[in-house]
Design a protein around this motif. Structure first.
Motif, short mmCIF file in Angstrom:
data_model
loop_
_atom_site.label_atom_id
_atom_site.label_comp_id
_atom_site.label_asym_id
_atom_site.label_seq_id
_atom_site.Cartn_x
_atom_site.Cartn_y
_atom_site.Cartn_z
N PHE A 54 -6.51 -19.87 -8.20
CA PHE A 54 -6.27 -20.30 -6.73
C PHE A 54 -6.41 -19.32 -5.82
CE2 PHE A 54 -5.06 -24.71 -7.22
CZ PHE A 54 -4.65 -24.89 -8.74
N SER A 55 -6.27 -17.94 -6.25
CA SER A 55 -6.21 -16.82 -5.38
C SER A 55 -6.85 -15.65 -6.33
CB SER A 55 -5.07 -16.33 -5.15
OG SER A 55 -4.98 -15.49 -3.95
N VAL A 56 -6.73 -14.64 -5.82
CA VAL A 56 -7.30 -13.42 -6.63
C VAL A 56 -6.94 -13.51 -8.14
CG1 VAL A 56 -7.43 -10.96 -6.90
CG2 VAL A 56 -7.18 -11.96 -4.43
N GLY A 57 -5.60 -13.51 -8.37
CA GLY A 57 -5.38 -13.55 -9.68
C GLY A 57 -4.96 -12.44 -10.24
N ALA A 58 -3.58 -12.02 -10.72
CA ALA A 58 -3.42 -10.85 -11.27
C ALA A 58 -2.16 -10.79 -12.06
CB ALA A 58 -3.37 -9.76 -10.53
N ASP A 59 -1.82 -9.74 -12.91
CA ASP A 59 -0.50 -9.67 -13.61
C ASP A 59 0.62 -9.32 -12.77
OD1 ASP A 59 -1.52 -10.82 -16.13
OD2 ASP A 59 -1.81 -8.87 -16.76
N GLY A 60 0.15 -8.68 -11.72
CA GLY A 60 1.18 -7.93 -10.69
C GLY A 60 0.58 -7.57 -9.42
N LEU A 61 1.39 -7.25 -8.28
CA LEU A 61 0.82 -6.82 -6.98
C LEU A 61 1.47 -5.27 -6.83
CD1 LEU A 61 -0.29 -7.18 -4.14
CD2 LEU A 61 2.03 -8.35 -3.57
N ILE A 62 0.82 -4.46 -6.37
CA ILE A 62 1.41 -3.34 -6.35
C ILE A 62 1.17 -2.73 -4.68
CG2 ILE A 62 1.26 -0.65 -6.88
CD1 ILE A 62 0.24 -1.52 -9.67
N LEU A 63 2.24 -2.20 -3.91
CA LEU A 63 2.00 -1.82 -2.67
C LEU A 63 2.28 -0.39 -2.81
CD1 LEU A 63 4.06 -4.55 -0.70
CD2 LEU A 63 1.81 -4.65 -1.18
N ILE A 64 1.48 0.23 -2.08
CA ILE A 64 1.52 1.91 -2.33
C ILE A 64 1.96 2.27 -1.00
CG2 ILE A 64 0.19 4.22 -2.42
CD1 ILE A 64 0.35 2.50 -5.30
N GLU A 65 3.16 3.08 -1.04
CA GLU A 65 3.93 3.12 0.41
C GLU A 65 4.09 4.90 0.51
OE1 GLU A 65 7.11 0.40 0.51
OE2 GLU A 65 5.37 -1.06 1.07
N PRO A 66 4.59 5.38 1.73
CA PRO A 66 4.91 6.70 1.89
C PRO A 66 6.10 7.11 0.96
CG PRO A 66 4.88 5.71 4.09
CD PRO A 66 4.53 4.51 3.05
N PRO A 67 6.18 8.14 0.37
CA PRO A 67 7.43 8.66 -0.36
C PRO A 67 8.49 8.82 0.56
CG PRO A 67 6.04 10.64 0.11
CD PRO A 67 5.26 9.41 0.54
N LYS A 68 9.75 8.79 -0.32
CA LYS A 68 10.83 8.82 0.32
C LYS A 68 11.35 10.36 0.11
CE LYS A 68 12.14 3.89 -0.45
NZ LYS A 68 10.98 3.75 -0.89
N SER A 69 11.09 10.87 -1.04
CA SER A 69 11.33 12.28 -1.18
C SER A 69 10.27 13.16 -1.16
CB SER A 69 12.15 12.36 -2.64
OG SER A 69 10.87 12.12 -3.57
N GLN A 70 10.77 14.42 -1.02
CA GLN A 70 9.43 15.54 -0.92
C GLN A 70 9.00 15.63 -2.10
OE1 GLN A 70 9.00 17.19 1.76
NE2 GLN A 70 10.39 15.88 2.99
N LYS A 71 9.67 15.29 -3.24
CA LYS A 71 8.96 15.56 -4.71
C LYS A 71 7.66 14.59 -4.87
CE LYS A 71 13.40 16.55 -6.58
NZ LYS A 71 14.41 15.79 -7.36
N ALA A 72 7.71 13.52 -4.32
CA ALA A 72 6.49 12.57 -4.58
C ALA A 72 5.44 12.57 -3.59
CB ALA A 72 7.25 11.43 -4.77
N CYS A 73 4.36 12.01 -3.95
CA CYS A 73 3.29 11.75 -2.96
C CYS A 73 3.06 10.45 -2.43
CB CYS A 73 2.10 12.60 -3.17
SG CYS A 73 1.06 11.52 -4.71
N PHE A 74 3.80 9.39 -3.29
CA PHE A 74 3.67 8.04 -2.72
C PHE A 74 4.99 7.37 -3.62
CE2 PHE A 74 2.16 5.41 -6.34
CZ PHE A 74 1.23 6.23 -7.11
N SER A 75 5.41 6.39 -3.05
CA SER A 75 6.29 5.44 -3.63
C SER A 75 5.56 4.04 -3.65
CB SER A 75 7.70 5.39 -2.74
OG SER A 75 7.65 4.61 -1.77
N TRP A 76 6.22 3.29 -4.61
CA TRP A 76 5.51 2.02 -4.63
C TRP A 76 6.55 0.73 -4.72
CZ3 TRP A 76 2.99 0.98 -10.26
CH2 TRP A 76 4.20 0.80 -11.15
N ARG A 77 6.01 -0.55 -4.35
CA ARG A 77 6.71 -1.55 -4.67
C ARG A 77 5.98 -2.47 -5.61
NH1 ARG A 77 9.98 -3.19 -0.44
NH2 ARG A 77 11.05 -4.37 -2.24
N PHE A 78 6.52 -2.64 -7.05
CA PHE A 78 5.86 -3.40 -8.14
C PHE A 78 6.33 -4.91 -8.26
CE2 PHE A 78 3.08 -3.90 -11.89
CZ PHE A 78 3.68 -4.90 -12.50
N PHE A 79 5.53 -5.73 -8.05
CA PHE A 79 6.19 -7.11 -8.08
C PHE A 79 5.07 -8.02 -9.16
CE2 PHE A 79 8.56 -7.26 -4.12
CZ PHE A 79 7.92 -6.28 -3.48
#
Ligand SMILES: N[C@H](CCC[C@H](N)C(=O)O)C(=O)O
Length: 287
Positions: A54-79
């Motif tokens: 019915f749509s793209v179809g996948a096991d999950g959706l990943i949103l790549i977002e700005p990091p909250k800490s200096q140690k990382a270059c991105f943070s993510w939301r995994f659904f």
């Protein structure tokens, strides 16, 4: 008047995304660094976009977002496909790391943030190696009654919860993973979060076959990265194999798992993460 909580399909029309696959575990990834997709939309957006046919179809959706800490270059939301947000995803993490490098967000070796903690990644073209967050809550060989059947189960959290059960190879091949997996996934022993369920056969002293019923997909997936790691750690603790371990996944691809059996706090997952296509969303994909 639409509340911000309600997903506004019109504003997503034309939004770019990529489809990636890691050993048959497939994901939709969106660069949300400008935070144009509010966090509240994540569950409904995942349910709609991950719905196969019915749509793209996948096991999950990943949103790549700005990091909250200096140690990382991105943070993510995994659904997961059912809209549930998960702390971690091994195969999704390998796709996210390669995507972040391709987007120019990160160097080939970088760290990213998940709800399970910081994940170190090493991207070498299609091959991606990540270090999981330190596994915890290990329990080896406890009795698990499922309806009128008795099983010997083990458990570990490798960023997300995993039950692990061992079978002879011929029994694993004919196992009804959905039927038994769904019962264990919701078993009271794993309440309230539930668990992923891994069915494992030892094929050699460094080789496992793993079939995984995934929480949040509510089906057997072709591969589960954190599940492969969970299975390898428990097999080593039971003296069945010696790392490094090659895990044969349901989709036929192999994952490499590295760890010191005397110190399982550092576990590495390696395999291919491939781009399948890039496209842009049609608001009709969200109907
Ligand atoms: N379904 C899992 C998250 C994804 C794990 C899996 N895809 C992996 O590669 O680790 C859960 O909700 O616990």
């Amino acid at each position: 008047m639409k509340k911000v909580m309600d997903l506004d399909s019109a504003c997503l029309d034309g939004f770019p995304f990529v489809k990636m696959v890691a050993s048959g575990n497939d994901f939709i990834l969106i660069n949300n660094f400008e935070k144009r997709i509010p966090a509240e939309w994540g569950p409904e957006l995942a349910r709609k976009l991950c719905r196969r046919a019915f749509s793209v179809g996948a096991d999950g959706l990943i949103l790549i977002e700005p990091p909250k800490s200096q140690k990382a270059c991105f943070s993510w939301r995994f659904f997961n496909a059912d809209g549930s947000e998960a702390e971690m995803c091994g195969n999704g993490g390998r796709c996210a790391a390669r995507f972040a490098v391709a987007e120019g967000l990160c160097p080939p070796e970088h760290v990213f943030e998940t709800l399970a903690g910081l994940i170190r990644a090493e991207v070498k073209e299609k091959k991606v190696k990540i270090e999981l967050s330190p596994p915890h809550s290990l329990r080896i060989d406890f009795a698990l009654d499922v309806d009128d059947q008795k099983f010997l189960a083990s458990f570990i959290n490798t960023g997300v919860p995993h039950a692990v059960l061992f079978f002879a190879p011929e029994d694993l091949a004919r196992l009804d993973v959905k039927q038994l997996g769904s019962k264990i996934r919701f078993h009271p022993a794993f309440a309230p979060s539930g668990t992923n369920v891994n069915f494992v056969a030892t094929l050699g002293e460094d080789n496992l076959k793993v079939r995984t019923y995934e929480r949040g997909v509510e089906a057997e997936t072709f591969a589960c990265g954190t599940g492969a790691c969970a299975s390898a750690i428990i097999a080593a603790q039971k003296g069945l194999i010696k790392p490094p371990v090659t895990v044969e996944t349901s989709g036929g691809e192999k994952l490499n798992i590295y760890f010191d059996p005397k110190d399982v706090s550092r576990v590495f997952l390696e395999g291919e993460a491939r781009f399948v296509y890039q496209a842009s969303l049609s608001k009709e994909a969200l109907e």
